[in-house]
Design a protein around this motif. Structure first.
Motif, short mmCIF file in Angstrom:
data_model
loop_
_atom_site.label_atom_id
_atom_site.label_comp_id
_atom_site.label_asym_id
_atom_site.label_seq_id
_atom_site.Cartn_x
_atom_site.Cartn_y
_atom_site.Cartn_z
N THR A 1 10.00 1.81 -7.97
CA THR A 1 9.91 3.02 -7.16
C THR A 1 8.72 2.93 -6.22
N SER A 2 8.79 3.71 -5.13
CA SER A 2 7.72 3.75 -4.14
C SER A 2 7.64 5.15 -3.54
N ASN A 3 6.43 5.55 -3.13
CA ASN A 3 6.27 6.83 -2.42
C ASN A 3 6.10 6.62 -0.92
N GLU A 4 6.44 5.42 -0.45
CA GLU A 4 6.35 5.09 0.97
C GLU A 4 7.34 5.95 1.78
N ALA A 5 6.85 6.51 2.89
CA ALA A 5 7.70 7.37 3.73
C ALA A 5 8.56 6.57 4.71
N SER B 1 3.16 9.42 7.13
CA SER B 1 4.28 10.17 7.71
C SER B 1 4.01 10.56 9.16
N SER C 1 3.27 1.42 -1.46
CA SER C 1 3.18 1.30 -2.92
C SER C 1 4.51 0.84 -3.50
N ASP D 1 7.57 -1.97 4.88
CA ASP D 1 7.83 -0.72 5.59
C ASP D 1 8.18 -1.02 7.04
N ALA E 1 13.97 4.67 -2.04
CA ALA E 1 12.63 4.72 -2.63
C ALA E 1 12.63 4.38 -4.11
N THR E 2 13.73 4.62 -4.81
CA THR E 2 13.90 4.22 -6.20
C THR E 2 15.12 3.31 -6.28
#
Length: 277
Positions: A139-143, A83, A116, A189, A167-168
């Motif tokens: 799903t991903s936690n990528e910002a 981030s 991810s 990304d 993200a989802t």
């Protein structure tokens, strides 16, 4: 005060002003480049003769939102995350309480981590299913997501692909013909990094297998028999003395999950009827 022998006196006074010396930063920066998850350490220093004389104390500060410089020592320790990617103009200030000095530099954080991505419910695991659709949810936690793309393939190639910047991402592949399909998903990304899920193999089969050649039938003199059937495709067969639906049957053939199915039975003298599904 001075007094002479005649008793006359006079007096005088002197005021001395001590000039404060401003601090000077001696370790200057211009540009700093750091990768995400890499720890950057830098120790700022400044000279000030008043500090050496014990008159002043230096205090450090910064305008950065990414880190806080140690106000007493001038030490910076930062481990940026995804981030934090990008560049910021940083201003460092040192003050002796009266005068100050500053240093400015550009702080660049490079995102070098693969984003991810993973399958989540209700995405099916690899296997066979009696239906004509496949739901794929990732799903991903990528910002800094650029795009997530979900792919559906069969034996001849790509059937369909869908993309999103969320993200989802849930995709419903519907009205599919019976057959074997392959699903996976990729993510990119905004900093040029990419990743992908594993590939899962999904077989859709909405046509019930055809049972044939049931054995034995008629009359036998043996109390030990082998109940057997064949199917036109790989299947798991069950049997029961009652005419029930498949899910209610209590007995699964001991040899099954193929096109030939068999079960050994020990019976007493009498008449028996078995139903196979």
């Amino acid at each position: 005060i001075y007094t002479d022998t005649s008793g006359s006196s006079s007096s005088s006074s002197t005021t001395k002003t001590v000039q404060n010396t401003a601090p000077t930063i001696t370790t200057l920066l211009t540009t700093v480049t750091v990768n995400t998850s890499q720890t950057w350490t830098y120790d700022y220093n400044a000279s000030d003769p008043d500090v050496s004389d014990g008159v002043d104390t230096l205090t450090w500060s910064d305008n950065a939102g990414l880190f806080d410089i140690n106000p007493s020592t001038g030490l910076i320790v930062d481990t940026p995350t995804e981030s934090d990617a990008g560049s910021q103009n940083i201003l460092i200030t040192v003050s002796d309480g009266t005068a100050q000095d500053t240093d400015s530099f550009v702080y660049i954080v490079n995102d070098v981590e693969d984003p991810s991505i993973q399958f989540v419910f209700p995405t099916p695991s690899s296997g066979s299913y009696s239906r004509n659709y496949i739901d794929v949810n990732v799903t991903s936690n990528e910002a800094n997501i650029d795009a997530i793309t979900v792919y559906l393939y069969n034996s001849t190639g790509l059937v369909q692909s869908n993309s999103s910047g969320e993200a989802t991402y849930l995709v419903n592949f519907t009205n599919l013909a019976d057959g074997t399909y392959y699903i996976n998903a990729t993510i990119n990304d905004t900093n040029g990094n990419s990743n992908q899920t594993e590939t899962r193999t999904i077989t859709l089969d909405t046509t019930a297998p055809v049972i044939s050649n049931p054995q034995p039938s008629g009359t036998t003199t043996s109390t030990s028999i082998t109940l057997s059937v064949k199917t036109n495709e790989q299947a798991v067969c069950k049997y029961d003395a009652l005419d029930r639906n498949y899910s209610s049957m209590n007995n699964t053939f001991e040899n099954t999950n193929s096109t030939s199915h068999s079960q050994s039975l020990s019976l007493s003298t009498g008449s028996y009827t078995y139903y196979v599904r």
